[in-house]
Design a protein around this motif. Structure first.
Motif, PDB file in Angstrom:
ATOM      1  N   VAL A   1       0.829  -1.202   0.000  1.00  0.00           N
ATOM      2  CA  VAL A   1       0.000   0.000   0.000  1.00  0.00           C
ATOM      3  C   VAL A   1       0.868   1.259   0.000  1.00  0.00           C
ATOM      4  O   VAL A   1       0.554   2.251  -0.642  1.00  0.00           O
ATOM      5  CB  VAL A   1      -0.948  -0.006   1.216  1.00  0.00           C
ATOM      6  CG1 VAL A   1      -1.777   1.275   1.260  1.00  0.00           C
ATOM      7  CG2 VAL A   1      -1.858  -1.226   1.165  1.00  0.00           C
ATOM      8  N   GLY A   2       1.993   1.189   0.726  1.00  0.00           N
ATOM      9  CA  GLY A   2       2.851   2.371   0.845  1.00  0.00           C
ATOM     10  C   GLY A   2       3.400   2.841  -0.486  1.00  0.00           C
ATOM     11  O   GLY A   2       3.394   4.046  -0.776  1.00  0.00           O
ATOM     12  N   THR A   3       3.890   1.919  -1.301  1.00  0.00           N
ATOM     13  CA  THR A   3       4.440   2.322  -2.607  1.00  0.00           C
ATOM     14  C   THR A   3       3.344   2.874  -3.511  1.00  0.00           C
ATOM     15  O   THR A   3       3.585   3.818  -4.275  1.00  0.00           O
ATOM     16  CB  THR A   3       5.141   1.139  -3.290  1.00  0.00           C
ATOM     17  OG1 THR A   3       4.251   0.006  -3.331  1.00  0.00           O
ATOM     18  CG2 THR A   3       6.406   0.739  -2.544  1.00  0.00           C
ATOM     19  N   GLU A   4       2.137   2.312  -3.417  1.00  0.00           N
ATOM     20  CA  GLU A   4       1.020   2.805  -4.231  1.00  0.00           C
ATOM     21  C   GLU A   4       0.624   4.215  -3.797  1.00  0.00           C
ATOM     22  O   GLU A   4       0.433   5.108  -4.629  1.00  0.00           O
ATOM     23  CB  GLU A   4      -0.165   1.858  -4.108  1.00  0.00           C
ATOM     24  CG  GLU A   4      -1.358   2.259  -4.956  1.00  0.00           C
ATOM     25  CD  GLU A   4      -2.518   1.285  -4.841  1.00  0.00           C
ATOM     26  OE1 GLU A   4      -3.611   1.615  -5.339  1.00  0.00           O
ATOM     27  OE2 GLU A   4      -2.331   0.209  -4.251  1.00  0.00           O
ATOM     28  N   LYS A   5       0.506   4.428  -2.494  1.00  0.00           N
ATOM     29  CA  LYS A   5       0.113   5.747  -1.990  1.00  0.00           C
ATOM     30  C   LYS A   5       1.204   6.787  -2.272  1.00  0.00           C
ATOM     31  O   LYS A   5       0.909   7.933  -2.622  1.00  0.00           O
ATOM     32  CB  LYS A   5      -0.167   5.666  -0.491  1.00  0.00           C
ATOM     33  CG  LYS A   5      -1.371   4.809  -0.117  1.00  0.00           C
ATOM     34  CD  LYS A   5      -2.650   5.349  -0.741  1.00  0.00           C
ATOM     35  CE  LYS A   5      -3.861   4.504  -0.330  1.00  0.00           C
ATOM     36  NZ  LYS A   5      -5.099   4.970  -1.015  1.00  0.00           N
ATOM     37  N   ALA A   6       2.464   6.383  -2.097  1.00  0.00           N
ATOM     38  CA  ALA A   6       3.565   7.317  -2.362  1.00  0.00           C
ATOM     39  C   ALA A   6       3.584   7.733  -3.823  1.00  0.00           C
ATOM     40  O   ALA A   6       3.793   8.909  -4.151  1.00  0.00           O
ATOM     41  CB  ALA A   6       4.892   6.687  -1.969  1.00  0.00           C
ATOM     42  N   THR A   7       3.350   6.780  -4.725  1.00  0.00           N
ATOM     43  CA  THR A   7       3.311   7.092  -6.155  1.00  0.00           C
ATOM     44  C   THR A   7       2.220   8.118  -6.452  1.00  0.00           C
ATOM     45  O   THR A   7       2.433   9.069  -7.212  1.00  0.00           O
ATOM     46  CB  THR A   7       3.066   5.814  -6.975  1.00  0.00           C
ATOM     47  OG1 THR A   7       4.114   4.876  -6.729  1.00  0.00           O
ATOM     48  CG2 THR A   7       3.011   6.123  -8.464  1.00  0.00           C
ATOM     49  N   ALA A   8       1.047   7.928  -5.842  1.00  0.00           N
ATOM     50  CA  ALA A   8      -0.060   8.867  -6.059  1.00  0.00           C
ATOM     51  C   ALA A   8       0.268  10.248  -5.503  1.00  0.00           C
ATOM     52  O   ALA A   8       0.024  11.280  -6.160  1.00  0.00           O
ATOM     53  CB  ALA A   8      -1.328   8.322  -5.412  1.00  0.00           C
ATOM     54  N   LEU A   9       0.834  10.293  -4.313  1.00  0.00           N
ATOM     55  CA  LEU A   9       1.164  11.572  -3.687  1.00  0.00           C
ATOM     56  C   LEU A   9       2.248  12.314  -4.457  1.00  0.00           C
ATOM     57  O   LEU A   9       2.239  13.547  -4.527  1.00  0.00           O
ATOM     58  CB  LEU A   9       1.609  11.350  -2.242  1.00  0.00           C
ATOM     59  CG  LEU A   9       0.526  10.936  -1.246  1.00  0.00           C
ATOM     60  CD1 LEU A   9       1.147  10.470   0.070  1.00  0.00           C
ATOM     61  CD2 LEU A   9      -0.442  12.093  -0.998  1.00  0.00           C
ATOM     62  N   MET A  10       3.171  11.574  -5.037  1.00  0.00           N
ATOM     63  CA  MET A  10       4.269  12.207  -5.786  1.00  0.00           C
ATOM     64  C   MET A  10       3.829  12.656  -7.173  1.00  0.00           C
ATOM     65  O   MET A  10       4.584  13.305  -7.893  1.00  0.00           O
ATOM     66  CB  MET A  10       5.443  11.221  -5.908  1.00  0.00           C
ATOM     67  CG  MET A  10       6.103  10.888  -4.571  1.00  0.00           C
ATOM     68  SD  MET A  10       7.221   9.464  -4.681  1.00  0.00           S
ATOM     69  CE  MET A  10       8.588  10.150  -5.610  1.00  0.00           C
TER      70      MET A  10
END
Length: 384
Positions: A325-334
Motif C-alpha cells: 500500500v505504501g508504494t502505491e500511496k507514495a506514487t499517487a502523492l508524488m
C-alpha cells in the motif's frame, strides 16, 4: 572456456584447497584478514558468514545470488561475461570451505547467453574432475524482489518469491531448511584473487582510509558508461573523470544515484564523498550494489524519483501492507506538482520500519532525497 582458464593458472587456489595445502580455517582467516565484505549491497563480513555456516550441522548449501535486478547495476553480468571461471572457482572454494556438496546459481532470466555459457562450463568442470560439487543453474523468476535472499530461496524451492520473516537467518535455516551460504557474484569473483595474492594485496587498495576494490556499474550522462574496477573510497567525481571519460558533451554533473534505484539520490555538492559502505548513510543514501547513475543539469530529479517509486510499486510482491500500500500511496502523492511533504515523510517512516524486506524499507529513499536536497522543485518546505 575451461582450457583457457587453466592455461592462465585458473583453479590454482582450489587445487591447493583440495590438495591439503590450505585448510578451511586458514582460507577463512585470509578472507577475514583481507576485510572482504559482501559486495551485493549488505556489506556483511564474508569470513564471518562462512564461519557461521560451517559451524552448523551438514548438509549445507551454497547459493549464488546472480539475479541482478537493481536498475543501473550490471557488474555481475560483466564478471560472468569476462571471467566466468573466476566466479566458479570462488564458488567451489566457498563450497569446500563451508563443507557444502551442492550449489545453486540463481541467474537473472534475461541473461540467457550467460546461462548457456555456465551450463557448458559447469559441465566441463564436472567432466574434467575439477568440481567435487554438483552445481545447479536456476532461472530467475523475473521479479525484482527475488534479489532479496530469502525470496530467492523461496523461488529456488519452487514457491512464489515472498521474503521470509527473520530470524532464523539463512546461515542456520536456509535452502530446504539447511544451513546456507548466500553470496553475490562479485564477492566470489574476488575470492581466488585474494587467496592467490594474499590479504595484504587486497588491503593495499583503497582511498581515504577505505580498503579493497569494487566493480562499479557506471551509467547515465557520462561519456563512457561501463563496468569499472576502482578502489574503494573513490568519489563519484573521480569515477566519472578517471573511468567514465568525463560528462557527456553539454552536460554538467548535477546529481547521482550511488547505489541503484534503492540507494537514494545525492546532489553534485556531495560528489567528493567516498563511495563505500557506511560513508553515505548520513546523507540518506547507500552504495548498495555500486550501480552509479550520473545525472546532469538537464535531468529532472523529481521526475526520476517518481519513476523509481512507480518501479517499486510495480515490483512489490504484495506480501506486506506497508510496502504494497505504501508504494502505491507514495506514487499517487508524488504525482502532484506540490508534494505533501509531512505525509510523505510519515508514510516513508512506516514503510522503512514495518516492511518485511529491503524493497519496502528502501523504496522511500529517492523521494526523501528530493525532499532533503531539492524541496523547491516539489513545492515543499526545506528540511529542518
Amino acid at each position: 572456456p575451461l582450457d583457457r582458464s587453466l592455461a592462465r593458472g585458473g583453479y590454482g587456489a582450489l587445487r591447493e584447497c583440495l590438495g591439503g595445502a590450505r585448510t578451511p580455517d586458514a582460507v577463512i582467516g585470509d578472507l577475514e584478514a583481507s576485510g572482504l565484505r559482501g559486495l551485493g549491497g549488505a556489506g556483511f563480513p564474508t569470513a564471518r558468514k562462512w564461519r557461521t555456516v560451517r559451524s552448523h550441522p551438514a548438509p549445507r548449501y551454497v547459493v549464488v545470488n546472480a539475479d541482478e535486478g537493481e536498475p543501473g547495476t550490471f557488474k555481475d553480468r560483466h564478471c560472468f561475461e569476462t571471467q566466468p571461471h573466476r566466479v566458479l572457482e570462488g564458488l567451489l572454494v566457498a563450497c569446500w570451505a563451508v563443507g557444502a556438496d551442492e550449489a545453486y546459481i540463481y541467474l537473472r532470466d534475461e541473461y540467457a547467453g550467460i546461462r548457456a555459457v555456465l551450463a557448458r562450463e559447469t559441465a566441463a568442470l564436472a567432466a574434467a574432475g575439477i568440481s567435487p560439487v554438483r552445481i545447479h543453474l536456476r532461472r530467475g523468476a523475473g521479479a525484482y524482489v527475488c534479489g532479496e535472499e530469502s525470496a530467492m530461496l523461496e523461488s529456488i524451492e519452487g514457491r512464489r518469491g515472498y521474503p521470509r520473516h527473520r530470524p532464523p537467518y539463512a546461515a542456520e535455516v536456509g535452502l530446504f531448511g539447511r544451513p546456507t551460504l548466500i553470496q553475490n557474484v562479485e564477492t566470489l569473483y574476488w575470492v581466488p584473487e585474494i587467496l592467490s595474492r594474499g590479504p595484504d594485496w587486497w588491503r593495499s587498495h583503497g582511498r581515504r582510509g577505505r580498503t579493497g576494490l569494487r566493480l562499479f556499474s557506471l551509467s547515465g550522462r557520462v561519456a563512457r558508461p561501463g563496468a569499472y574496477v576502482a578502489p574503494a573510497g573513490i568519489t563519484v567525481r573521480e569515477l566519472v573523470d578517471e573511468h567514465g571519460g568525463g560528462m557527456q558533451e553539454g552536460h554538467a554533473l548535477a546529481a547521482f544515484l550511488p547505489g541503484g534505484a534503492a540507494g537514494g539520490i545525492l546532489p553534485a555538492a556531495l560528489a567528493d564523498v567516498p563511495l563505500d559502505f557506511d560513508t553515505l548513510r548520513e546523507h540518506g543514501a547507500g552504495i548498495g550494489s555500486a550501480g552509479v547513475i550520473v545525472l546532469s543539469d538537464r535531468d529532472d530529479v523529481a521526475a526520476i524519483a517518481r519513476e523509481l517509486m512507480r518501479f517499486f510499486r510495480d515490483e512489490s510482491c504484495g506480501q506486506c501492507t506497508p510496502c504494497r500500500v505504501g508504494t502505491e500511496k507514495a506514487t499517487a502523492l508524488m504525482g502532484s506538482a506540490q508534494w505533501d511533504a509531512p505525509l510523505l515523510r510519515e508514510l516513508s517512516t512506516v514503510m522503512a520500519d514495518a516492511s518485511i524486506c529491503g524493497l519496502g524499507q528502501a523504496a522511500p529513499a529517492p523521494l526523501l532525497s528530493v525532499l532533503r536536497f531539492w524541496p523547491e522543485r516539489v513545492g515543499a518546505e526545506p528540511s529542518s
